[in-house]
Design a protein around this motif. Structure first.
Motif, PDB file in Angstrom:
ATOM      1  N   TYR A   1      29.449  43.766  27.962  1.00 18.23           N
ATOM      2  CA  TYR A   1      29.868  42.670  28.824  1.00 18.23           C
ATOM      3  C   TYR A   1      31.384  42.560  28.938  1.00 18.23           C
ATOM      4  CZ  TYR A   1      25.046  40.985  29.015  1.00 18.23           C
ATOM      5  OH  TYR A   1      23.695  40.884  29.228  1.00 18.23           O
ATOM      6  N   LYS A   2      32.106  42.874  27.868  1.00 19.63           N
ATOM      7  CA  LYS A   2      33.572  42.809  27.949  1.00 19.63           C
ATOM      8  C   LYS A   2      34.099  43.822  28.959  1.00 19.63           C
ATOM      9  CE  LYS A   2      34.631  40.820  23.500  1.00 19.63           C
ATOM     10  NZ  LYS A   2      35.338  40.917  22.244  1.00 19.63           N
ATOM     11  N   GLU A   3      33.543  45.015  28.943  1.00 21.85           N
ATOM     12  CA  GLU A   3      33.947  46.045  29.908  1.00 21.85           C
ATOM     13  C   GLU A   3      33.518  45.638  31.314  1.00 21.85           C
ATOM     14  OE1 GLU A   3      35.914  49.754  30.681  1.00 21.85           O
ATOM     15  OE2 GLU A   3      35.940  48.386  28.988  1.00 21.85           O
ATOM     16  N   ALA A   4      32.339  45.032  31.443  1.00 23.57           N
ATOM     17  CA  ALA A   4      31.882  44.547  32.748  1.00 23.57           C
ATOM     18  C   ALA A   4      32.866  43.520  33.293  1.00 23.57           C
ATOM     19  CB  ALA A   4      30.482  43.938  32.628  1.00 23.57           C
ATOM     20  N   VAL A   5      33.278  42.586  32.438  1.00 21.74           N
ATOM     21  CA  VAL A   5      34.225  41.552  32.863  1.00 21.74           C
ATOM     22  C   VAL A   5      35.544  42.180  33.299  1.00 21.74           C
ATOM     23  CG1 VAL A   5      35.669  39.640  32.009  1.00 21.74           C
ATOM     24  CG2 VAL A   5      33.193  39.645  31.579  1.00 21.74           C
ATOM     25  N   LYS A   6      35.987  43.200  32.571  1.00 17.99           N
ATOM     26  CA  LYS A   6      37.242  43.878  32.930  1.00 17.99           C
ATOM     27  C   LYS A   6      37.182  44.400  34.359  1.00 17.99           C
ATOM     28  CE  LYS A   6      39.046  48.407  32.180  1.00 17.99           C
ATOM     29  NZ  LYS A   6      39.054  49.587  31.320  1.00 17.99           N
TER      30      LYS A   6
ATOM     31  N   GLY B   1      30.737  38.383  27.490  1.00 15.06           N
ATOM     32  CA  GLY B   1      31.980  39.157  27.488  1.00 15.06           C
ATOM     33  C   GLY B   1      33.225  38.302  27.457  1.00 15.06           C
ATOM     34  N   VAL B   2      33.053  37.009  27.606  1.00  8.47           N
ATOM     35  CA  VAL B   2      34.132  36.020  27.548  1.00  8.47           C
ATOM     36  C   VAL B   2      33.556  34.768  26.887  1.00  8.47           C
ATOM     37  CG1 VAL B   2      35.442  36.804  29.589  1.00  8.47           C
ATOM     38  CG2 VAL B   2      33.562  35.187  29.864  1.00  8.47           C
ATOM     39  N   PRO B   3      34.417  33.914  26.339  1.00  9.96           N
ATOM     40  CA  PRO B   3      33.891  32.653  25.804  1.00  9.96           C
ATOM     41  C   PRO B   3      33.264  31.821  26.929  1.00  9.96           C
ATOM     42  CG  PRO B   3      36.136  33.028  25.046  1.00  9.96           C
ATOM     43  CD  PRO B   3      35.851  34.070  26.086  1.00  9.96           C
ATOM     44  N   LYS B   4      32.175  31.124  26.616  1.00  9.52           N
ATOM     45  CA  LYS B   4      31.540  30.262  27.611  1.00  9.52           C
ATOM     46  C   LYS B   4      32.555  29.213  28.055  1.00  9.52           C
ATOM     47  CE  LYS B   4      27.143  29.170  27.359  1.00  9.52           C
ATOM     48  NZ  LYS B   4      25.848  28.543  27.008  1.00  9.52           N
ATOM     49  N   ASP B   5      32.708  29.070  29.371  1.00 11.66           N
ATOM     50  CA  ASP B   5      33.724  28.170  29.911  1.00 11.66           C
ATOM     51  C   ASP B   5      33.270  27.728  31.302  1.00 11.66           C
ATOM     52  OD1 ASP B   5      35.965  27.000  31.103  1.00 11.66           O
ATOM     53  OD2 ASP B   5      37.361  28.458  30.264  1.00 11.66           O
ATOM     54  N   TYR B   6      32.714  26.525  31.380  1.00 11.85           N
ATOM     55  CA  TYR B   6      32.198  26.026  32.647  1.00 11.85           C
ATOM     56  C   TYR B   6      33.303  25.810  33.684  1.00 11.85           C
ATOM     57  CZ  TYR B   6      27.720  25.235  30.287  1.00 11.85           C
ATOM     58  OH  TYR B   6      26.548  25.396  29.597  1.00 11.85           O
ATOM     59  N   VAL B   7      34.486  25.442  33.224  1.00  7.13           N
ATOM     60  CA  VAL B   7      35.604  25.247  34.154  1.00  7.13           C
ATOM     61  C   VAL B   7      35.943  26.573  34.841  1.00  7.13           C
ATOM     62  CG1 VAL B   7      38.064  24.664  34.337  1.00  7.13           C
ATOM     63  CG2 VAL B   7      36.529  23.227  32.957  1.00  7.13           C
ATOM     64  N   ALA B   8      36.069  27.632  34.053  1.00 11.04           N
ATOM     65  CA  ALA B   8      36.374  28.946  34.630  1.00 11.04           C
ATOM     66  C   ALA B   8      35.225  29.435  35.509  1.00 11.04           C
ATOM     67  CB  ALA B   8      36.660  29.960  33.521  1.00 11.04           C
TER      68      ALA B   8
ATOM     69  N   GLY C   1      41.890  52.191  42.339  1.00  9.93           N
ATOM     70  CA  GLY C   1      41.941  50.890  42.997  1.00  9.93           C
ATOM     71  C   GLY C   1      40.818  50.595  43.975  1.00  9.93           C
ATOM     72  N   ASN C   2      39.802  51.455  44.052  1.00  8.36           N
ATOM     73  CA  ASN C   2      38.685  51.198  44.956  1.00  8.36           C
ATOM     74  C   ASN C   2      37.927  49.963  44.462  1.00  8.36           C
ATOM     75  OD1 ASN C   2      35.782  51.434  45.869  1.00  8.36           O
ATOM     76  ND2 ASN C   2      36.711  53.047  47.102  1.00  8.36           N
ATOM     77  N   VAL C   3      37.989  48.890  45.222  1.00  3.98           N
ATOM     78  CA  VAL C   3      37.462  47.593  44.816  1.00  3.98           C
ATOM     79  C   VAL C   3      35.948  47.627  44.618  1.00  3.98           C
ATOM     80  CG1 VAL C   3      37.238  45.178  45.499  1.00  3.98           C
ATOM     81  CG2 VAL C   3      39.342  46.413  45.977  1.00  3.98           C
ATOM     82  N   ILE C   4      35.229  48.243  45.533  1.00  3.45           N
ATOM     83  CA  ILE C   4      33.769  48.254  45.424  1.00  3.45           C
ATOM     84  C   ILE C   4      33.337  49.094  44.223  1.00  3.45           C
ATOM     85  CG2 ILE C   4      31.601  48.729  46.620  1.00  3.45           C
ATOM     86  CD1 ILE C   4      33.170  48.350  49.254  1.00  3.45           C
ATOM     87  N   ALA C   5      34.042  50.169  43.950  1.00  4.59           N
ATOM     88  CA  ALA C   5      33.740  50.975  42.768  1.00  4.59           C
ATOM     89  C   ALA C   5      33.988  50.153  41.506  1.00  4.59           C
ATOM     90  CB  ALA C   5      34.579  52.249  42.751  1.00  4.59           C
ATOM     91  N   GLN C   6      35.032  49.355  41.497  1.00  3.05           N
ATOM     92  CA  GLN C   6      35.310  48.503  40.345  1.00  3.05           C
ATOM     93  C   GLN C   6      34.167  47.510  40.129  1.00  3.05           C
ATOM     94  OE1 GLN C   6      39.085  46.911  41.592  1.00  3.05           O
ATOM     95  NE2 GLN C   6      40.243  48.618  40.704  1.00  3.05           N
ATOM     96  N   SER C   7      33.726  46.896  41.208  1.00  3.41           N
ATOM     97  CA  SER C   7      32.631  45.944  41.126  1.00  3.41           C
ATOM     98  C   SER C   7      31.343  46.634  40.664  1.00  3.41           C
ATOM     99  CB  SER C   7      32.418  45.282  42.492  1.00  3.41           C
ATOM    100  OG  SER C   7      31.483  44.246  42.411  1.00  3.41           O
ATOM    101  N   ASN C   8      31.055  47.808  41.223  1.00  4.61           N
ATOM    102  CA  ASN C   8      29.855  48.539  40.821  1.00  4.61           C
ATOM    103  C   ASN C   8      29.904  48.921  39.350  1.00  4.61           C
ATOM    104  OD1 ASN C   8      29.014  48.297  43.435  1.00  4.61           O
ATOM    105  ND2 ASN C   8      28.937  50.482  43.867  1.00  4.61           N
ATOM    106  N   LEU C   9      31.081  49.313  38.860  1.00  3.66           N
ATOM    107  CA  LEU C   9      31.210  49.618  37.428  1.00  3.66           C
ATOM    108  C   LEU C   9      30.896  48.383  36.597  1.00  3.66           C
ATOM    109  CD1 LEU C   9      34.344  51.882  36.857  1.00  3.66           C
ATOM    110  CD2 LEU C   9      31.987  52.355  36.220  1.00  3.66           C
ATOM    111  N   GLY C  10      31.374  47.243  37.049  1.00  7.80           N
ATOM    112  CA  GLY C  10      31.056  46.003  36.345  1.00  7.80           C
ATOM    113  C   GLY C  10      29.560  45.804  36.228  1.00  7.80           C
TER     114      GLY C  10
END
Length: 177
Positions: free
Chosen positions: A89-94, A120-127, A67-76
């Protein structure tokens, strides 16, 4: 972790990255998520150990799984860049999503980038706009939001702002757990 930090920062002892790595490793081997993250940083930046992206990924993942948030972000970031792992990119998004949902503004912006570009995700300007809008104090998000708004209809912007409110509520609920 505290002794490692003391050597890393030179607090009460001489700054010594190799000694910091030694103490971080001892704590990391006992499932200390902060020490695991710190080891990831040491390998990521070549401090006290040779720079090694694969080893950085290993330690970031151990911390991120706890659950270390910064580690999660760095992995992304490492997955998005293909450093120490195959670019995915899909793993990065995860990993960005895990960190973003816990309030990490960098991960929130990176989710905006992923949706804006369809990485890693469908293009979506709203999201994309919604993720850029979650933290109004984030200057990078503000710039990106302005840029992407030029590609959106007024209806899409309204939908994005509603989604942003929902995401903010989700993030607050997760923080309260």
């Amino acid at each position: 972790t505290s002794l490692g930090n003391a050597y890393y920062n030179g607090e009460g002892v001489l700054k010594d990255y190799k000694e910091a790595v030694k103490w971080y490793r001892r704590a990391a081997d006992h499932a200390d998520a902060a020490a695991q993250y710190n080891l990831g940083v040491m390998y990521d930046n070549g401090r006290g150990v040779p720079e090694d992206d694969e080893e950085a990924v290993k330690w970031y993942r151990k911390a991120a799984d706890q659950g270390n948030v910064i580690a999660q972000s760095n992995l992304g970031f490492l997955y998005a860049l293909g450093e120490g792992v195959l670019k995915d990119y899909k793993e990065a998004v995860k990993w960005f999503r895990k960190a973003a949902e816990q309030g990490d503004v960098h991960a929130q912006c990176q989710l905006g980038v992923a949706y804006a570009n369809g990485n890693g995700v469908p293009k979506d300007y709203v999201a994309a706009y919604a993720w850029y809008s979650v933290d109004k104090s984030n200057f990078m998000g503000e710039q990106s939001r302005a840029k992407i708004a030029k590609k959106m209809t007024p209806e899409q912007i309204v939908a994005a702002l509603e989604l942003s409110k929902e995401l903010s509520k989700l993030i607050e609920a997760i923080k309260e757990e």
